[in-house]
Motif scaffolding. Structure first.
Motif, short mmCIF file in Angstrom:
data_model
loop_
_atom_site.label_atom_id
_atom_site.label_comp_id
_atom_site.label_asym_id
_atom_site.label_seq_id
_atom_site.Cartn_x
_atom_site.Cartn_y
_atom_site.Cartn_z
N GLU A 232 0.76 -1.27 -0.06
CA GLU A 232 -0.03 0.01 -0.03
C GLU A 232 0.92 1.23 0.12
O GLU A 232 0.30 2.30 -0.48
CB GLU A 232 -0.93 0.00 1.25
N ALA A 233 2.10 1.32 0.52
CA ALA A 233 2.85 2.39 0.63
C ALA A 233 3.75 2.52 -0.81
O ALA A 233 4.33 3.56 -0.68
CB ALA A 233 3.98 2.36 2.01
N GLY A 234 3.60 1.66 -1.65
CA GLY A 234 4.42 1.77 -2.76
C GLY A 234 5.69 1.10 -2.84
O GLY A 234 6.40 1.37 -3.46
N ASN A 235 5.94 0.39 -1.80
CA ASN A 235 7.30 -0.45 -1.65
C ASN A 235 7.08 -1.58 -2.17
O ASN A 235 6.12 -2.43 -2.03
CB ASN A 235 7.87 -0.16 -0.24
N GLY A 236 8.37 -2.36 -2.49
CA GLY A 236 8.36 -3.57 -2.94
C GLY A 236 8.31 -4.60 -1.61
O GLY A 236 9.03 -4.09 -0.53
N LEU A 237 7.66 -5.53 -1.50
CA LEU A 237 7.41 -6.40 -0.36
C LEU A 237 7.74 -7.82 -0.73
O LEU A 237 6.96 -8.67 -1.42
CB LEU A 237 5.95 -6.43 0.34
N PHE A 238 8.87 -8.29 -0.10
CA PHE A 238 9.41 -9.59 -0.44
C PHE A 238 9.03 -10.49 0.95
O PHE A 238 9.31 -10.23 1.95
CB PHE A 238 10.69 -9.68 -0.69
N TYR A 239 7.96 -11.40 0.82
CA TYR A 239 7.63 -12.12 2.15
C TYR A 239 7.24 -13.52 1.67
O TYR A 239 7.15 -13.91 0.76
CB TYR A 239 6.40 -11.30 2.63
N GLY A 240 7.07 -14.37 2.87
CA GLY A 240 6.78 -15.74 2.62
C GLY A 240 7.10 -16.51 4.03
O GLY A 240 7.28 -16.10 4.95
N ASP A 241 7.27 -17.94 3.72
CA ASP A 241 7.75 -18.74 4.76
C ASP A 241 8.89 -19.77 4.21
O ASP A 241 8.47 -20.23 2.96
CB ASP A 241 6.41 -19.74 4.90
N ILE A 242 9.66 -19.87 4.97
CA ILE A 242 10.91 -20.79 4.87
C ILE A 242 10.51 -22.24 5.37
O ILE A 242 10.15 -22.21 6.32
CB ILE A 242 11.96 -20.15 5.41
N SER A 243 10.69 -23.26 4.58
CA SER A 243 10.41 -24.78 5.24
C SER A 243 11.68 -25.32 4.93
O SER A 243 12.11 -25.20 3.93
CB SER A 243 9.08 -25.31 4.24
N LEU A 244 12.12 -26.12 5.90
CA LEU A 244 13.08 -27.37 6.01
C LEU A 244 12.80 -28.58 5.39
O LEU A 244 13.65 -29.41 4.86
CB LEU A 244 13.75 -27.30 7.20
N LYS A 245 11.56 -28.69 5.01
CA LYS A 245 11.25 -30.22 4.39
C LYS A 245 11.67 -30.42 3.16
O LYS A 245 11.93 -29.42 2.51
CB LYS A 245 9.25 -30.00 4.29
N ASN A 246 12.00 -31.55 2.91
CA ASN A 246 12.68 -32.14 1.66
C ASN A 246 14.17 -31.41 1.35
O ASN A 246 14.45 -31.00 0.32
CB ASN A 246 11.59 -32.00 0.45
#
Length: 165
Positions: A40-54
């Motif tokens: 919403e602020a006009g910035n890039g947003l890199f986000y998510g979830d890290i999994s150690l599976k596999n």
């Protein structure tokens, strides 16, 4: 030197994200899940979830472009707001290289400006440091962010701008 900085990317609500690419550990069977959008602020947003599976454990955001001459610059500057976690900033001087040059940085949870001397970026491939010299090229062809702290975690990195100095 006439120009003391060179803008690589300045995010805004009108930013085109088609040249930005998420590369997660799913390329090798992992289950991590990164996303990228303009917030919403006009910035890039890199986000998510890290999994150690596999045998997974990383997510990256990459921006490739035509080779750029950087002989007048010695640093990359990141204007970011992280989540208190550690990230890697990565560059390539040629998109055909299998390795990247890396500098780790820890975010504070607040807006901050992080200056990374290009000469401090070390060569690595798949988490292993290579026995070649640190970055000393006159060209730049890719920039990237990567999170991979060997633990399961959610992450959020807000990016305002990235430039050479």
């Amino acid at each position: 030197m006439v120009n003391s900085t060179h803008l690589l990317f300045d995010f805004s609500k009108e930013s085109k994200l088609s040249s930005w690419r998420i590369v997660d550990d799913v390329v090798m069977g992992g289950r991590s899940n990164g996303s990228f959008k303009i917030n919403e602020a006009g910035n890039g947003l890199f986000y998510g979830d890290i999994s150690l599976k596999n045998n997974g454990g990383f997510s990256s955001l990459r921006y490739s472009f035509d080779k750029l001459s950087i002989s007048n610059y010695t640093k990359i500057v990141l204007r970011i707001k992280g989540d208190g976690k550690q990230y890697q900033f990565r560059i390539k001087d040629d998109n055909d290289n299998f390795y990247s040059y890396i500098k780790q940085f820890k975010t504070s949870g607040n807006w901050e400006t992080i200056e990374i001397p290009l000469s401090e970026m070390y060569p690595a491939f798949r988490g292993r440091k290579l026995d070649i010299q640190n970055f000393n090229s006159n060209t730049l062809a890719q920039i990237a962010f990567l999170i991979g702290n060997k633990k399961e975690e959610s992450f959020k990195l807000e990016i305002d701008k990235i430039y050479l100095k």
